[in-house]
Write a protein that holds these residues in place. Structure first.
Motif, PDB file in Angstrom:
ATOM      1  N   CYS A 213      28.771 -29.450  37.412  1.00  0.00           N
ATOM      2  CA  CYS A 213      29.164 -29.958  38.587  1.00  0.00           C
ATOM      3  C   CYS A 213      27.789 -30.509  39.253  1.00  0.00           C
ATOM      4  CB  CYS A 213      29.721 -28.946  39.501  1.00  0.00           C
ATOM      5  SG  CYS A 213      31.174 -28.395  39.018  1.00  0.00           S
ATOM      6  N   LEU A 214      26.687 -29.774  39.117  1.00  0.00           N
ATOM      7  CA  LEU A 214      25.401 -30.432  39.722  1.00  0.00           C
ATOM      8  C   LEU A 214      25.251 -31.953  39.248  1.00  0.00           C
ATOM      9  CD1 LEU A 214      23.000 -27.452  39.579  1.00  0.00           C
ATOM     10  CD2 LEU A 214      23.765 -28.729  41.650  1.00  0.00           C
TER      11      LEU A 214
ATOM     12  N   GLY B 201      19.392 -40.389  34.292  1.00  0.00           N
ATOM     13  CA  GLY B 201      18.260 -39.396  34.244  1.00  0.00           C
ATOM     14  C   GLY B 201      18.104 -38.863  35.535  1.00  0.00           C
ATOM     15  N   HIS B 202      18.448 -39.316  36.535  1.00  0.00           N
ATOM     16  CA  HIS B 202      18.289 -38.868  38.015  1.00  0.00           C
ATOM     17  C   HIS B 202      19.496 -37.884  37.969  1.00  0.00           C
ATOM     18  CE1 HIS B 202      19.229 -38.978  42.531  1.00  0.00           C
ATOM     19  NE2 HIS B 202      17.951 -38.731  42.373  1.00  0.00           N
ATOM     20  N   GLY B 203      20.350 -37.894  37.297  1.00  0.00           N
ATOM     21  CA  GLY B 203      21.533 -36.681  37.380  1.00  0.00           C
ATOM     22  C   GLY B 203      20.891 -35.536  36.737  1.00  0.00           C
TER      23      GLY B 203
ATOM     24  N   TYR C 101      17.675 -35.018  35.922  1.00  0.00           N
ATOM     25  CA  TYR C 101      16.674 -33.993  36.864  1.00  0.00           C
ATOM     26  C   TYR C 101      16.992 -33.332  38.055  1.00  0.00           C
ATOM     27  CZ  TYR C 101      12.840 -34.115  40.155  1.00  0.00           C
ATOM     28  OH  TYR C 101      11.787 -33.472  41.086  1.00  0.00           O
ATOM     29  N   VAL C 102      18.212 -33.705  38.645  1.00  0.00           N
ATOM     30  CA  VAL C 102      18.759 -33.027  39.889  1.00  0.00           C
ATOM     31  C   VAL C 102      19.213 -31.631  39.307  1.00  0.00           C
ATOM     32  CG1 VAL C 102      20.341 -32.814  41.745  1.00  0.00           C
ATOM     33  CG2 VAL C 102      18.920 -35.129  41.256  1.00  0.00           C
ATOM     34  N   MET C 103      19.924 -31.800  38.245  1.00  0.00           N
ATOM     35  CA  MET C 103      20.638 -30.406  37.725  1.00  0.00           C
ATOM     36  C   MET C 103      19.638 -29.533  37.207  1.00  0.00           C
ATOM     37  SD  MET C 103      22.318 -32.088  34.352  1.00  0.00           S
ATOM     38  CE  MET C 103      23.327 -30.862  33.979  1.00  0.00           C
ATOM     39  N   ASP C 104      18.375 -29.849  36.551  1.00  0.00           N
ATOM     40  CA  ASP C 104      17.350 -28.843  36.229  1.00  0.00           C
ATOM     41  C   ASP C 104      16.776 -28.634  37.753  1.00  0.00           C
ATOM     42  OD1 ASP C 104      18.507 -28.803  33.836  1.00  0.00           O
ATOM     43  OD2 ASP C 104      16.946 -30.226  33.275  1.00  0.00           O
ATOM     44  N   ALA C 105      16.473 -29.544  38.601  1.00  0.00           N
ATOM     45  CA  ALA C 105      15.618 -29.150  39.851  1.00  0.00           C
ATOM     46  C   ALA C 105      16.414 -28.101  40.604  1.00  0.00           C
ATOM     47  CB  ALA C 105      15.173 -30.368  40.305  1.00  0.00           C
ATOM     48  N   VAL C 106      17.533 -28.308  41.043  1.00  0.00           N
ATOM     49  CA  VAL C 106      18.378 -27.495  41.812  1.00  0.00           C
ATOM     50  C   VAL C 106      18.759 -26.451  41.104  1.00  0.00           C
ATOM     51  CG1 VAL C 106      20.600 -27.542  43.121  1.00  0.00           C
ATOM     52  CG2 VAL C 106      19.133 -29.820  43.268  1.00  0.00           C
ATOM     53  N   GLY C 107      18.691 -26.356  39.763  1.00  0.00           N
ATOM     54  CA  GLY C 107      19.107 -25.423  38.906  1.00  0.00           C
ATOM     55  C   GLY C 107      18.757 -24.095  39.289  1.00  0.00           C
ATOM     56  N   PRO C 108      17.264 -23.759  39.530  1.00  0.00           N
ATOM     57  CA  PRO C 108      16.910 -22.426  39.498  1.00  0.00           C
ATOM     58  C   PRO C 108      17.424 -21.931  40.745  1.00  0.00           C
ATOM     59  CG  PRO C 108      15.428 -24.145  38.661  1.00  0.00           C
ATOM     60  CD  PRO C 108      16.647 -24.818  39.032  1.00  0.00           C
ATOM     61  N   ALA C 109      17.682 -22.500  41.801  1.00  0.00           N
ATOM     62  CA  ALA C 109      18.204 -21.776  42.984  1.00  0.00           C
ATOM     63  C   ALA C 109      19.542 -21.527  43.145  1.00  0.00           C
ATOM     64  CB  ALA C 109      18.004 -22.981  44.249  1.00  0.00           C
TER      65      ALA C 109
ATOM     66  N   GLY D  78      15.271 -41.448  31.583  1.00  0.00           N
ATOM     67  CA  GLY D  78      15.572 -41.633  32.869  1.00  0.00           C
ATOM     68  C   GLY D  78      14.853 -40.246  33.599  1.00  0.00           C
ATOM     69  N   SER D  79      14.890 -39.161  32.909  1.00  0.00           N
ATOM     70  CA  SER D  79      14.633 -37.814  33.731  1.00  0.00           C
ATOM     71  C   SER D  79      13.146 -37.772  33.815  1.00  0.00           C
ATOM     72  CB  SER D  79      15.232 -36.883  32.903  1.00  0.00           C
ATOM     73  OG  SER D  79      14.914 -35.394  33.407  1.00  0.00           O
ATOM     74  N   HIS D  80      12.738 -38.077  32.823  1.00  0.00           N
ATOM     75  CA  HIS D  80      11.253 -38.158  32.633  1.00  0.00           C
ATOM     76  C   HIS D  80      10.541 -39.244  33.853  1.00  0.00           C
ATOM     77  CE1 HIS D  80       7.135 -38.436  31.082  1.00  0.00           C
ATOM     78  NE2 HIS D  80       7.152 -39.863  31.074  1.00  0.00           N
ATOM     79  N   PHE D  81      11.220 -40.331  33.737  1.00  0.00           N
ATOM     80  CA  PHE D  81      10.908 -41.400  34.821  1.00  0.00           C
ATOM     81  C   PHE D  81      10.990 -40.717  36.198  1.00  0.00           C
ATOM     82  CE2 PHE D  81      12.155 -44.490  38.059  1.00  0.00           C
ATOM     83  CZ  PHE D  81      11.107 -45.570  38.139  1.00  0.00           C
ATOM     84  N   VAL D  82      12.079 -40.214  36.724  1.00  0.00           N
ATOM     85  CA  VAL D  82      12.174 -39.478  37.922  1.00  0.00           C
ATOM     86  C   VAL D  82      11.305 -38.506  38.018  1.00  0.00           C
ATOM     87  CG1 VAL D  82      14.028 -38.448  39.489  1.00  0.00           C
ATOM     88  CG2 VAL D  82      14.761 -40.198  37.779  1.00  0.00           C
ATOM     89  N   LYS D  83      11.045 -37.616  37.201  1.00  0.00           N
ATOM     90  CA  LYS D  83       9.945 -36.385  37.295  1.00  0.00           C
ATOM     91  C   LYS D  83       8.611 -37.006  37.863  1.00  0.00           C
ATOM     92  CE  LYS D  83       8.545 -31.973  35.447  1.00  0.00           C
ATOM     93  NZ  LYS D  83       7.465 -32.156  35.794  1.00  0.00           N
TER      94      LYS D  83
END
Length: 365
Positions: free
Chosen positions: A172-173, A258-260, A262-270, A312-317
């Motif tokens: 869902c993230l 890639g943004h999606g 990145y966000v799912m992993d960055a928000v994920g831990p919380a 894309g995820s690498h670019f955003v990060k």
């Protein structure tokens, strides 16, 4: 061009059934997915700094046939106006002719078989193009809709042997990020539709060009079966003009996918305690397909999509780590601030152009 009824009936007929679940379990999964889709909206917006929209809460939880029907509806919204334009320009066989009737049924069957294959693999998506709602007539196009394919989510969480509630929240993230992107950035959906329209209108329809495209398609299929680094079917049959347009489409889709990720992993831990385990197993699953499955993925361009997630995820990060989220969000200013193919591989060059001036301007200073 495409008989959509044939596409739908073929897809529904050939799609494989989902995992076995009781009716009570199915209802529970659907209810939880709806709740999670709403619950992750705020964490996504807090991380990304994108506002979303107060009326963007449409969520559909579907089975595999439902996903096929929804995508046929979306294709019709995009393609039917283009077919009319091509016919008006004299680039299509006359309506009602034998060529049109037979050809549309054949392409309908082909589209249906591809949809049947994909319907067993897609976990979710943000549907950009929806048919008009007859109960709410309006001059504006309907807002998009977040769609989750419940049987596929259940199937993958079982295969990975991960916490099902964490996995559903993780999926869902990703999809909520796409909804936030497209509801926050007013020009993004029209831009994607414009590129799609230009791509389809740039077709070569003369016999010699069609023959060249068919030969290229045959080479692509043969290369995929051999396991070589061949083009996808889409890449193989495109014209030079379409190649230019596809490059722009690939860049924007690499960014949003890639943004999606990145966000799912960055928000994920919380919000997803087992995000590390889920990501590791999910990535391993992406690379564990058999030879036939790998060939199909190459032909349909699915491998390209997997590369988009990673690149894309690498670019955003890289941009966020170096300059922060506010600097990254300048990417949404206009089509001109989207990264180019080269900038996706070299995030610093995008930062120099968009956030700190071009290298030439910096040298002049």
């Amino acid at each position: 061009m495409i008989d959509w009824q044939v596409a739908t009936s073929t897809g529904v007929r050939w799609v494989r059934p989902g995992p076995q679940v009781s009716m009570a379990e199915a209802r529970k999964v659907v209810a939880e997915l709806r709740q999670l889709a709403a619950a992750v909206a705020e964490p996504v917006r807090e991380l990304t700094g994108l506002p979303g929209s107060p009326d963007d809460g449409r969520v559909a939880v579907v089975d595999r046939p439902g996903w096929i029907r929804a995508n046929v509806d979306g294709f019709r919204v995009v393609l039917d106006p283009l077919v009319r334009r091509m016919a008006e320009n004299g680039n299509m066989p006359q309506a009602g002719s034998m060529i049109t009737a037979v050809g549309s049924r054949v392409t309908g069957m082909q589209a249906g078989l591809i949809l049947a294959y994909l319907a067993g693999r897609v976990l979710g998506q943000y549907e950009l193009f929806l048919p008009p709602d007859p109960d709410a007539p309006t001059a504006d196009a309907p807002a998009g809709r977040l769609t989750l394919v419940a049987p596929n989510i259940v199937m993958v969480e079982r295969e990975l042997d991960v916490n099902p509630h964490d996995f559903r929240r993780w999926v869902c993230l990703h999809e909520e990020t796409h909804r936030t992107q497209f509801t926050s950035v007013a020009w993004l959906r029209p831009y994607v539709q414009e590129q799609m329209s230009e791509f389809l209108l740039a077709s070569d329809l003369d016999p010699a060009s069609i023959l060249d495209r068919l030969r290229a398609a045959a080479d692509a299929v043969a290369g995929a079966v051999r396991g070589g680094d061949s083009e996808s079917l889409i890449e193989a049959i495109q014209t030079p003009r379409q190649r230019e347009i596809l490059d722009r489409m690939t860049c924007v889709m690499t960014l949003v996918e890639g943004h999606g990720d990145y966000v799912m992993d960055a928000v994920g831990p919380a919000v997803v305690p087992s995000v590390g385990e889920i990501r590791a197993k999910f990535n391993a699953r992406r690379g564990s397909a058999g030879r036939i499955e790998q060939a199909i993925r190459r032909v349909l361009g699915i491998d390209l999509k997997m590369k988009q997630y990673e690149q894309g995820s690498h670019f955003v990060k890289a941009v966020v780590d170096e300059a922060g989220m506010a600097a990254f969000n300048k990417v949404w200013t206009s089509p001109e601030t989207l990264p180019t193919r080269d900038e996706l591989l070299n995030p610093r060059s995008w930062l120099e152009r968009v956030d700190g001036g071009t290298p030439a301007a910096s040298a002049a200073d």
